[in-house]
Design an enzyme around this catalytic site. Structure first.
Site, short mmCIF file in Angstrom:
data_model
loop_
_atom_site.label_atom_id
_atom_site.label_comp_id
_atom_site.label_asym_id
_atom_site.label_seq_id
_atom_site.Cartn_x
_atom_site.Cartn_y
_atom_site.Cartn_z
N ALA A 80 0.82 -1.20 0.00
CA ALA A 80 0.00 0.00 0.00
C ALA A 80 0.86 1.26 0.00
O ALA A 80 2.07 1.20 0.29
CB ALA A 80 -0.92 -0.01 1.22
N GLN A 82 1.12 3.70 2.04
CA GLN A 82 1.77 3.92 3.34
C GLN A 82 2.30 2.61 3.95
O GLN A 82 2.37 2.47 5.17
CB GLN A 82 0.80 4.60 4.29
CG GLN A 82 0.64 6.09 4.06
CD GLN A 82 1.92 6.88 4.36
OE1 GLN A 82 2.77 6.45 5.13
NE2 GLN A 82 2.05 8.04 3.73
N SER A 83 2.73 1.70 3.11
CA SER A 83 3.24 0.41 3.58
C SER A 83 4.52 0.56 4.39
O SER A 83 5.49 1.18 3.94
CB SER A 83 3.50 -0.51 2.39
OG SER A 83 4.24 -1.64 2.78
N ASN A 84 4.52 -0.03 5.57
CA ASN A 84 5.74 -0.10 6.36
C ASN A 84 6.72 -1.13 5.78
O ASN A 84 7.93 -0.99 5.94
CB ASN A 84 5.40 -0.48 7.80
CG ASN A 84 4.49 0.52 8.45
OD1 ASN A 84 4.87 1.66 8.66
ND2 ASN A 84 3.27 0.11 8.76
N PHE A 85 6.17 -2.15 5.13
CA PHE A 85 7.01 -3.19 4.55
C PHE A 85 7.92 -2.60 3.48
O PHE A 85 9.13 -2.84 3.46
CB PHE A 85 6.11 -4.26 3.95
CG PHE A 85 6.73 -5.64 3.84
CD1 PHE A 85 8.04 -5.88 4.22
CD2 PHE A 85 5.97 -6.70 3.37
CE1 PHE A 85 8.59 -7.14 4.13
CE2 PHE A 85 6.51 -7.97 3.28
CZ PHE A 85 7.82 -8.20 3.65
#
Length: 340
Positions: A80, A82-85
């Site tokens: 996404a 705002q993905s932290n991954f």
């Protein structure tokens, strides 16, 4: 030899690069425990060290280990906006002298400018990541195929790419990081009744459950749905755990009967802040001074509160919640979180 040592020995069969700063602490929430009538602890995986921390660091140790084993110079990953991954992958790539290509998917409708410019998006830009766009938010196979198409173009340019897959049909290498994480918690806390974790891709939930069970720990583990309803998520967890069992060579029956998921805090959907999520986020901040992110940890704590209300978690029980970090995403949700 302790069970943790046996698990560590098994995990040495897989390529791994160390990205964690150290073992993450377990911290008692004194005021929240008094307020809720339970003995509440947080496993602080927001403190993993790399690039604002978070649970993805554990997973990426194995993905980047395999990438380096394949002599890759570029890592591609999808998630996404705002993905932290993807943000943590960009940080790991920078640390290891590799290029990162981040594909951002449109998973969350109706978001304002801050969502596309702040938080993890800004950090990934500072880290020097290359970016791609994928216009669909619920097509894991299509997102993975788009990465492979781009990887083919990179190979034609003489680069050596490695794809970190999103889809459930690929070996869950990232879950190995949480097999180790579950064993780590079992060493830190020999006795607790319930663990509560976010359940999205299934790698954290599945690995954590497996690590506890392989350590001989019988605590109930609840996965709080952050992306799919509990019927869909239970089916996904069965696939993830089956593939993880095949990867590590253990009987999947050890864990498959222990899949418990709850979706009462999912609404209105992935990456969207409902009333339960906002209440949980503000309650933790105002009671313990600890921030939760709106996509994973606030929904997880909202799930814990819901399980307590329903009686699934009982008064007086010792409960551990996995804090998976993800705090940079808070800034992408400024419009939704500002007081009205």
């Amino acid at each position: 030899m302790t069970m943790h040592m046996q698990i560590d020995r098994k995990l040495t069969e897989f390529p791994r690069i160390r990205l964690m700063t150290e073992v993450t602490p377990v911290e008692r929430m004194n005021r929240m425990s008094d307020r809720l009538g339970i003995d509440l602890w947080l496993k602080r995986d927001d403190l993993t060290g790399l690039s604002f921390g978070g649970n993805k660091t554990r997973q990426l140790e194995f993905y980047f280990g395999e990438a380096l084993h394949q002599k890759a110079d570029t890592v591609l990953i999808t998630g996404a906006v705002q993905s932290n991954f993807v943000r943590t992958a960009a940080a790991a790539a920078a640390r290891l002298g590799m290029t990162s290509v981040l594909q951002l998917e449109e998973r969350v409708p109706g978001m304002g400018p801050a969502y596309y410019r702040s938080g993890n998006v800004l950090l990934a830009q500072i880290l020097g990541a290359e970016h791609m766009h994928f216009p669909v938010g619920e097509d894991e196979v299509g997102a993975d195929n788009a990465l492979h198409d781009h990887a083919a173009r990179l190979r034609a340019e003489g680069r050596t790419p490695y794809v970190i897959h999103l889809g459930v049909d690929h070996p869950p290498l990232g879950a190995l990081g949480y097999v180790q994480g579950g064993a780590e918690l079992a060493d830190q806390m020999a006795e607790f009744d319930v663990a509560v974790v976010p359940s999205g891709s299934g790698a954290t939930h599945g690995g954590f459950l497996t690590g506890l069970r392989l350590s001989g720990h019988g605590a109930q583990v609840y996965g709080i749905c952050v992306r799919r309803d509990q019927t869909q998520q239970k089916a996904r967890m069965e696939k993830v755990l089956g593939k993880l069992a095949a990867l590590m060579g253990f009987d999947p029956a050890l864990v498959k009967e222990d899949i418990h998921v709850w979706d009462g805090a999912l609404a209105p959907g992935y990456g969207q802040i409902g009333d339960r999520t906002r209440t949980a986020l503000e309650l933790m901040a105002r009671t313990e001074g600890i921030f939760l992110d709106p996509v994973y940890t606030a929904k997880t704590f909202a799930g814990l509160l819901g399980l307590l209300d329903s009686g699934a978690i009982r008064k007086g029980q010792k409960v551990v919640m996995l804090h998976t970090g993800g705090l940079p995403a808070l800034f992408g949700y400024q419009d939704q979180l500002e007081p009205t």
